[in-house]
Design a protein around this motif. Structure first.
Motif, PDB file in Angstrom:
ATOM      1  N   THR A  95       0.835  -1.238   0.022  1.00  0.00           N
ATOM      2  CA  THR A  95      -0.123  -0.069   0.010  1.00  0.00           C
ATOM      3  C   THR A  95       0.891   1.090  -0.182  1.00  0.00           C
ATOM      4  O   THR A  95       0.419   2.468  -0.294  1.00  0.00           O
ATOM      5  CB  THR A  95      -1.006   0.014   1.153  1.00  0.00           C
ATOM      6  OG1 THR A  95      -0.019   0.094   2.376  1.00  0.00           O
ATOM      7  CG2 THR A  95      -1.809  -0.987   1.262  1.00  0.00           C
ATOM      8  N   SER A 117       2.170   2.637   2.427  1.00  0.00           N
ATOM      9  CA  SER A 117       1.820   3.547   3.667  1.00  0.00           C
ATOM     10  C   SER A 117       2.526   2.916   5.011  1.00  0.00           C
ATOM     11  O   SER A 117       3.149   1.852   4.966  1.00  0.00           O
ATOM     12  CB  SER A 117       0.487   3.263   3.827  1.00  0.00           C
ATOM     13  OG  SER A 117      -0.181   1.956   4.066  1.00  0.00           O
ATOM     14  N   PHE A 160      -4.296   4.627   3.144  1.00  0.00           N
ATOM     15  CA  PHE A 160      -3.586   4.826   1.921  1.00  0.00           C
ATOM     16  C   PHE A 160      -4.340   5.174   0.861  1.00  0.00           C
ATOM     17  O   PHE A 160      -5.678   5.197   0.780  1.00  0.00           O
ATOM     18  CB  PHE A 160      -2.876   3.718   1.826  1.00  0.00           C
ATOM     19  CG  PHE A 160      -3.775   2.210   1.554  1.00  0.00           C
ATOM     20  CD1 PHE A 160      -3.984   1.874   0.282  1.00  0.00           C
ATOM     21  CD2 PHE A 160      -4.310   1.552   2.600  1.00  0.00           C
ATOM     22  CE1 PHE A 160      -4.825   0.751   0.188  1.00  0.00           C
ATOM     23  CE2 PHE A 160      -4.990   0.396   2.538  1.00  0.00           C
ATOM     24  CZ  PHE A 160      -5.266  -0.212   1.143  1.00  0.00           C
ATOM     25  N   ASN A 161      -3.709   5.360  -0.351  1.00  0.00           N
ATOM     26  CA  ASN A 161      -4.757   5.523  -1.651  1.00  0.00           C
ATOM     27  C   ASN A 161      -4.245   4.505  -2.487  1.00  0.00           C
ATOM     28  O   ASN A 161      -3.221   4.189  -2.920  1.00  0.00           O
ATOM     29  CB  ASN A 161      -4.068   7.066  -2.185  1.00  0.00           C
ATOM     30  CG  ASN A 161      -4.502   8.143  -1.414  1.00  0.00           C
ATOM     31  OD1 ASN A 161      -5.675   8.078  -0.926  1.00  0.00           O
ATOM     32  ND2 ASN A 161      -3.802   9.202  -1.572  1.00  0.00           N
ATOM     33  N   MET A 162      -5.389   3.790  -2.982  1.00  0.00           N
ATOM     34  CA  MET A 162      -5.363   2.818  -3.858  1.00  0.00           C
ATOM     35  C   MET A 162      -5.184   3.257  -5.387  1.00  0.00           C
ATOM     36  O   MET A 162      -6.224   4.391  -5.483  1.00  0.00           O
ATOM     37  CB  MET A 162      -6.461   1.742  -3.690  1.00  0.00           C
ATOM     38  CG  MET A 162      -6.501   0.715  -4.593  1.00  0.00           C
ATOM     39  SD  MET A 162      -8.000  -0.611  -4.079  1.00  0.00           S
ATOM     40  CE  MET A 162      -9.398   0.644  -4.355  1.00  0.00           C
ATOM     41  N   VAL A 205      -4.047  -5.907  -3.148  1.00  0.00           N
ATOM     42  CA  VAL A 205      -3.492  -4.678  -2.685  1.00  0.00           C
ATOM     43  C   VAL A 205      -2.355  -5.058  -1.228  1.00  0.00           C
ATOM     44  O   VAL A 205      -1.183  -4.524  -1.550  1.00  0.00           O
ATOM     45  CB  VAL A 205      -4.310  -3.502  -2.178  1.00  0.00           C
ATOM     46  CG1 VAL A 205      -3.501  -2.331  -1.602  1.00  0.00           C
ATOM     47  CG2 VAL A 205      -5.440  -3.062  -3.618  1.00  0.00           C
ATOM     48  N   ILE A 206      -2.821  -5.635  -0.433  1.00  0.00           N
ATOM     49  CA  ILE A 206      -2.028  -5.603   0.786  1.00  0.00           C
ATOM     50  C   ILE A 206      -0.975  -6.882   0.730  1.00  0.00           C
ATOM     51  O   ILE A 206       0.011  -6.431   1.254  1.00  0.00           O
ATOM     52  CB  ILE A 206      -3.081  -5.893   2.175  1.00  0.00           C
ATOM     53  CG1 ILE A 206      -3.967  -4.598   1.926  1.00  0.00           C
ATOM     54  CG2 ILE A 206      -2.229  -6.064   3.352  1.00  0.00           C
ATOM     55  CD1 ILE A 206      -5.202  -4.561   3.070  1.00  0.00           C
TER      56      ILE A 206
END
Length: 215
Positions: free
Chosen positions: A56, A58, A91-93, A194-195
């Motif tokens: 992410t 972040s 966070f920004n995806m 994503v993660i």
């Protein structure tokens, strides 16, 4: 007959002094029937930290929590329980879609590790399940159910950084891989996109420990 030397070598003397100093500082020396022997000791460290999530991009602040350590000087080993509160993060995806989620780090079994009795350096392994809740995508609540977690625990191999001292605390750091998630309802594919992945780093700051009162 030649008498054996009663004086150890300089290296042995240094190692002995370091071991005794560490034992005395940790309160690990006890006397029984007039002879000293090693005994386990319990120390509770205040704990804060930061983990950087590669997937992410972040940072996630950790703590304040507690690391409850039981050290055995005779064996040079330790076990510990890691207690951390849930950690909210954002966070920004794909760089534009804001996402917020709360992560729980749940220790699945006691941390195990070793203590270098000459230097006080620590190496430890912690296994933690990551559980997600309160997921919002673009400000919209996205259900993940009550069992959204990693399929298997993440394994965190941590090493004490220079300057670590058992009596004053210090920093433990390392890297880890986040496994895939399961039971996150319709959000499972998005989360796993994503993660999960490797390259995540973590630094835990241990404050000055206290010895809990005897039960």
């Amino acid at each position: 007959m030649k008498r054996p030397s009663l004086l150890p070598t300089r290296g042995r003397r240094a190692a002995a002094r370091a071991g005794v100093a560490l034992a005395a500082g940790l309160g690990l020396l006890a006397t029984s029937a007039g002879s000293a022997h090693a005994a386990p000791v319990r120390l509770d460290y205040p704990l804060t930290g930061l983990t950087v999530l590669e997937g992410t991009g972040s940072d996630l602040a950790l703590g304040p929590g507690t690391l409850e350590v039981n050290a055995d000087l005779k064996l040079g080993t330790m076990t510990a329980n890691t207690k951390l509160p849930a950690a909210p993060g954002e966070f920004n995806m794909i760089g534009i879609v804001p996402v917020s989620v709360t992560t729980e780090f749940i220790e699945t079994e006691p941390t195990v590790g070793t203590i270098d009795l000459k230097t006080g350096a620590v190496n430890s392994t912690t296994k933690m399940t990551l559980r997600l809740k309160n997921l919002k995508v673009a400000g919209i609540p996205t259900p993940v159910g009550s069992h959204c977690k990693t399929e298997v625990p993440a394994v965190l191999n941590l090493t004490s950084e220079p300057g670590f001292n058992a009596l004053r605390g210090g920093v433990l750091s390392g890297s880890y891989t986040i496994p895939k998630f399961e039971h996150c309802l319709l959000a499972t594919p998005l989360i796993n996109l994503v993660i999960p992945g490797d390259g995540n780093t973590i630094r835990l700051n241990l404050g000055q420990p206290v010895r809990p009162p005897a039960a």
